[in-house]
Motif scaffolding. Sequence first.
Motif, PDB file in Angstrom:
ATOM      1  N   TRP A  27      -3.637  -3.322  -6.023  1.00 59.00           N
ATOM      2  CA  TRP A  27      -5.017  -3.650  -5.629  1.00 59.00           C
ATOM      3  C   TRP A  27      -6.016  -3.187  -6.696  1.00 59.00           C
ATOM      4  CZ3 TRP A  27      -8.015   0.402  -2.532  1.00 59.00           C
ATOM      5  CH2 TRP A  27      -9.356   0.031  -2.419  1.00 59.00           C
ATOM      6  N   ALA A  31      -2.626  -6.654  -0.471  1.00 56.84           N
ATOM      7  CA  ALA A  31      -2.082  -5.295  -0.400  1.00 56.84           C
ATOM      8  C   ALA A  31      -2.064  -4.803   1.043  1.00 56.84           C
ATOM      9  CB  ALA A  31      -2.895  -4.353  -1.278  1.00 56.84           C
ATOM     10  N   ASP A  72       1.372  -0.732  -3.713  1.00 61.38           N
ATOM     11  CA  ASP A  72       0.419  -1.781  -3.348  1.00 61.38           C
ATOM     12  C   ASP A  72      -1.016  -1.357  -3.628  1.00 61.38           C
ATOM     13  OD1 ASP A  72       2.364  -3.596  -2.507  1.00 61.38           O
ATOM     14  OD2 ASP A  72       2.501  -2.661  -0.539  1.00 61.38           O
ATOM     15  N   ARG A  80      -6.647  -9.336  -3.944  1.00 60.79           N
ATOM     16  CA  ARG A  80      -5.585  -8.339  -4.090  1.00 60.79           C
ATOM     17  C   ARG A  80      -5.623  -7.316  -2.961  1.00 60.79           C
ATOM     18  NH1 ARG A  80      -7.233  -8.134  -9.579  1.00 60.79           N
ATOM     19  NH2 ARG A  80      -7.845  -5.937  -9.355  1.00 60.79           N
ATOM     20  N   PHE A  81      -6.835  -6.952  -2.535  1.00 64.03           N
ATOM     21  CA  PHE A  81      -6.948  -5.984  -1.447  1.00 64.03           C
ATOM     22  C   PHE A  81      -6.338  -6.534  -0.171  1.00 64.03           C
ATOM     23  CE2 PHE A  81      -9.305  -4.427   2.284  1.00 64.03           C
ATOM     24  CZ  PHE A  81      -8.950  -3.087   2.216  1.00 64.03           C
ATOM     25  N   LYS A 127     -10.106  -2.605   6.451  1.00 66.45           N
ATOM     26  CA  LYS A 127      -9.710  -1.290   5.929  1.00 66.45           C
ATOM     27  C   LYS A 127      -9.651  -0.265   7.055  1.00 66.45           C
ATOM     28  CE  LYS A 127     -10.725   1.725   1.994  1.00 66.45           C
ATOM     29  NZ  LYS A 127     -11.624   1.948   0.835  1.00 66.45           N
ATOM     30  N   ILE A 163     -10.275  -9.054  -7.071  1.00 71.26           N
ATOM     31  CA  ILE A 163      -9.940  -7.774  -6.459  1.00 71.26           C
ATOM     32  C   ILE A 163      -9.947  -7.848  -4.933  1.00 71.26           C
ATOM     33  CG2 ILE A 163     -12.302  -6.849  -6.451  1.00 71.26           C
ATOM     34  CD1 ILE A 163     -10.975  -4.126  -7.299  1.00 71.26           C
ATOM     35  N   ASP A 164     -10.807  -8.681  -4.346  1.00 73.11           N
ATOM     36  CA  ASP A 164     -10.817  -8.817  -2.895  1.00 73.11           C
ATOM     37  C   ASP A 164      -9.547  -9.494  -2.403  1.00 73.11           C
ATOM     38  OD1 ASP A 164     -13.272  -7.605  -2.653  1.00 73.11           O
ATOM     39  OD2 ASP A 164     -14.405  -9.486  -2.723  1.00 73.11           O
TER      40      ASP A 164
END
Length: 223
Positions: A208, A83, A204, A79-80, A14, A76-77
């Motif tokens: 996420w 993204a 995106d 998807r992150f 990130k 979710i991880d």
Amino acid sequence: MPRIHFQQQLAELKDKILAMAALSQQAVESAVYAYLTRDQGLCQYVRQNETAINTAQRELDEMAYELLSREQPMAIDLRFILAVIKINGDLERIGDQSLAVARRTRDGLVLEPIELPVDFTAMGECTSRMIRSAIQSLLDGDARLADSVREMDDEVDRMNRRAHSDLLSMIQAEPQHTQQAMNGIFVSRSLERIADHASNIATDVIFWIRGADVRHQLSMSVD
């Protein structure tokens, strides 16, 4: 411990995408200002910045794909990371379009400076605001803010259509200034494409957070 290490790597990923976003933001703002002020030095800065963006893109992609292959994240991880990979590509293309504006500026330095019937300052500010908001939505995990970015894209589209129409009219009325008007058309188009990439980033972020593909939900708006 492995889970804690994985979360640390996600945080590092990130940080890297936010650093790349800062480079892309600087590229846009510098390119627009260079065009408005006919600043050749800023054009050179945008070119150098684009090289840094390309390097950052490669490094970030390598890290993201390594996480996918080694950790096999779920939900979710996953998807992150997906993204981030897509956002990375859009940020690189923002750098490309900023460089296109800088090249138009540089090529136009040999032409007579004239006032064009387009508010490039407002268009640049709106585009930059879209990028800032899209990245802020990523930083905060804010899907509502991401929604607002996609809505702002309509305004930039309207500005681009108006610029195209007004500059074509100018070419008809003042053919001696055709090249300056054509440069303006290309700059406007590049800003519109940058706004599209900012909208993609927001899309995106929504994917996420919500796990929803909203790419075509605003497709009824006229281009």
